[in-house]
Enzyme design. Structure first.
Site, PDB file in Angstrom:
ATOM      1  N   GLU A  98       0.821  -1.225   0.000  1.00 43.18           N
ATOM      2  CA  GLU A  98       0.000   0.000   0.000  1.00 43.18           C
ATOM      3  C   GLU A  98       0.848   1.266   0.000  1.00 43.18           C
ATOM      4  O   GLU A  98       0.660   2.167   0.839  1.00 43.18           O
ATOM      5  CB  GLU A  98      -0.967  -0.011   1.195  1.00 43.18           C
ATOM      6  CG  GLU A  98      -2.011  -1.090   1.069  1.00 43.18           C
ATOM      7  CD  GLU A  98      -3.142  -1.009   2.086  1.00 43.18           C
ATOM      8  OE1 GLU A  98      -3.039  -0.236   3.056  1.00 43.18           O
ATOM      9  OE2 GLU A  98      -4.130  -1.735   1.910  1.00 43.18           O
ATOM     10  N   GLU A 129      -5.642  -8.100  -0.726  1.00 45.83           N
ATOM     11  CA  GLU A 129      -6.339  -7.819   0.538  1.00 45.83           C
ATOM     12  C   GLU A 129      -7.790  -7.535   0.188  1.00 45.83           C
ATOM     13  O   GLU A 129      -8.079  -6.579  -0.543  1.00 45.83           O
ATOM     14  CB  GLU A 129      -5.747  -6.618   1.279  1.00 45.83           C
ATOM     15  CG  GLU A 129      -4.413  -6.907   1.932  1.00 45.83           C
ATOM     16  CD  GLU A 129      -3.931  -5.771   2.841  1.00 45.83           C
ATOM     17  OE1 GLU A 129      -4.777  -5.108   3.483  1.00 45.83           O
ATOM     18  OE2 GLU A 129      -2.714  -5.559   2.891  1.00 45.83           O
TER      19      GLU A 129
HETATM   20  O1  AHR Z   1      -5.348  -5.937   6.783  1.00 48.85           O
HETATM   21  C1  AHR Z   1      -5.203  -4.834   7.633  1.00 48.85           C
HETATM   22  C2  AHR Z   1      -4.445  -3.693   6.975  1.00 48.85           C
HETATM   23  O2  AHR Z   1      -5.197  -3.184   5.915  1.00 48.85           O
HETATM   24  C3  AHR Z   1      -3.129  -4.037   6.318  1.00 48.85           C
HETATM   25  O3  AHR Z   1      -2.063  -4.035   7.209  1.00 48.85           O
HETATM   26  C4  AHR Z   1      -2.958  -2.939   5.318  1.00 48.85           C
HETATM   27  O4  AHR Z   1      -2.199  -3.321   4.211  1.00 48.85           O
HETATM   28  C5  AHR Z   1      -4.375  -2.540   4.970  1.00 48.85           C
HETATM   29  O5  AHR Z   1      -4.567  -1.175   5.051  1.00 48.85           O
END
Ligand code: AHR
Length: 508
Positions: free
Chosen positions: A173, A292
């Protein structure tokens, strides 16, 4: 009762299902690792301290590759701290989650754990506070068989054969202002390209994931992908997408339609990838690693759970421990439908996360481990989506949402496995008010010998599984299914996720 008609075309495959679509994610965050997968004093712990009851649930969930060790955590992580004799490893501050990381579990222990659960390692390198050199050193440590100081160090640390990690995330990210070492698309694109080229100088066959947007709603979305890929297109195999959804302001109807946003996200990133490919005249195709995705009650985290204080750095605090409802499970099931629908371009995905932290599996220290509601759509989709995703159409009513406008009440995808002859339909009813009677024709499949359906639903869309009541919500056989040899009819309750499995008689 509202009615709907489904059609599918097994002669028209969209794409092969890559097992990596059923990946997950374990971050050094909260109780994912400590008191999650690892609890040496737990009655079920194995010789290395891992809970075997959790391992069993991970296997039952059917996850493939597991992304590790973060997440936001990775952007402050020094991998060297997590190898070598456990007693000598330094405790460090984790600035991302305002916690203390003991480093008791590191690369070696986590890889041992993956062997017990049968999962592939997908490793993220720190491109936040560190750079190309440290990524290369980690790669040499994990993947070089022998002959250098780092390969020797790995052997001394107990692992003579390399870990041979195939899939690598180039940071996490990096578009997010919250990220340690957050960069502009231009700066990150250059760094990612340079790091990817260096890693491929070691091994050209590595599969590399460049960071895309951490949400479709980031102000830089779209342009971030274009700029990053303009720098790194031919150096990588995947660009990542991240998306989390939650019900806001009691608007269940909009929340249930969250997959509409994921569909648009995928379409727009595919378009941007293909635009850069065209501009570059490249023969190479970059795909999406949706590494994610989940339901996450992030507003609650920001407002209630966030840890602060210069003298307050707890170890393995209870963070992001969302309790999931039936509605959440229906959304998760629908997000899986979206991922499958674009199996041609989404060839890797990670449910974020796996244990305790926004997770399908929960644990209590010294106590039980249990399945959240979201466990079921994931486990069944992973078990039953086989072969190809095929064209699927629905004729059904629409409903109005505040967030996404008018959307179809049902959403579905069909998979077809030529070898076994099994056809599987995954369908959600997003209506909060009424059931839908859905029907479809099976004639094109030949002689269907068995048709079964299981549904997740409840009179209370907010019902959940808890430590006190771990079996409150689960799958149930859908007794409404009727089959006359050519047509299937089935009732889909409101706020429900259903899987229908059709087996074709041998030689039919
Ligand atoms: O999954 C929780 C968090 O969400 C992770 O650490 C991050 O990559 C995202 O913002």
């Amino acid at each position: 009762m509202a009615t709907a008609r489904l059609t599918f075309d097994t002669a028209n495959p969209i794409g092969k299902i890559n097992r990596r679509l059923f990946g997950s994610f374990i971050e050094h965050l909260g109780r994912a690792v400590y008191d999650g997968i690892y609890e040496p004093t737990h009655p079920t712990a194995d010789a290395r301290g891992f809970r075997t009851d959790v391992q069993e649930l991970v296997r039952e969930l059917g996850v493939s590759a597991i992304r590790y060790p973060g997440g936001n955590f990775v952007s402050g992580f020094q991998w060297e701290d997590s190898v070598g004799p456990q007693a000598e490893r330094p405790a460090r501050l984790d600035l991302a989650w305002h916690s203390t990381e003991s480093n008791e579990v590191g690369l070696h222990e986590f890889s041992d754990w993956l062997e017990t659960t049968g999962n592939e390692l997908m490793l993220a390198v720190n491109l936040g506070t560190r750079g190309t050199l440290e990524a290369l050193q980690l790669l040499e440590y994990t993947n070089l068989t022998t002959g250098t100081a780092l390969a020797k160090k790995r052997a001394e640390n107990g692992r003579t054969s390399p870990f041979n990690v195939r899939m690598w995330c180039l940071g996490n990210e990096m578009d997010g202002p919250w990220q340690l070492g957050h960069r502009s698309a231009d700066d990150y694109g250059k760094l990612a390209s340079q790091t990817a080229k260096a890693m491929r100088a070691f091994d050209p066959s590595l599969e590399l994931v460049v960071c895309g947007s951490s949400s479709r709603h980031m102000p830089t979305f779209g342009e971030w992908e274009r700029v990053v890929l303009t720098h790194a297109y031919d150096d990588v195999d995947y660009i990542s997408c991240h998306a989390y959804y939650e019900e806001r302001n009691g608007d269940l109807g909009s929340f249930l339609a969250s997959a509409v946003d994921m569909d648009a996200f995928i379409e727009q990133v595919v378009s941007t990838i293909d635009h850069v490919k065209a501009v570059k005249g490249s023969n190479h195709t970059v795909n999406i690693s949706f590494d994610e995705w989940n339901v996450w009650y992030n507003d609650r985290f920001e407002q209630v759970d966030k840890i602060t204080g210069a003298d307050n750095w707890p170890t393995a605090p209870r963070l992001l421990e969302d309790t999931y409802t039936v509605a959440d499970a229906v959304v998760v099931g629908n997000l899986l439908i979206s991922l499958l629908r674009r199996a041609d371009r989404v060839t890797s995905a990670s449910l974020a996360q796996l244990v305790n932290v926004i997770a399908p599996i929960m644990t209590e220290p010294g106590g039980i481990a249990w399945r959240q509601t979201t466990f079921f759509p994931f486990a069944l989709t992973s078990a039953l989506a086989k072969g190809d995703v095929v064209q699927t159409q629905l004729q059904c009513d629409d409903y109005a949402t505040k967030t996404y406008g008018t959307v179809p009440v049902l959403d579905a995808v069909t998979t077809h496995d030529k070898e076994s002859g099994q056809t599987t339909i995954f369908v959600v009813n997003r209506s909060v008010s009424g059931p839908v009677q859905m029907n479809f024709d099976t004639v094109s499949l030949g002689q269907v010998s068995e048709a079964t359906a299981q549904t997740l639903s409840d009179d209370d869309a907010y019902a959940s599984n808890t430590m006190a009541d771990p079996y409150r919500v689960g799958m149930a056989s859908n007794g409404s299914l009727t089959f006359n040899g050519e047509q299937i009819n089935i009732e889909l309750p409101p706020v429900s996720w259903t899987v229908i499995t059709l087996t074709v008689a041998p030689n039919a």
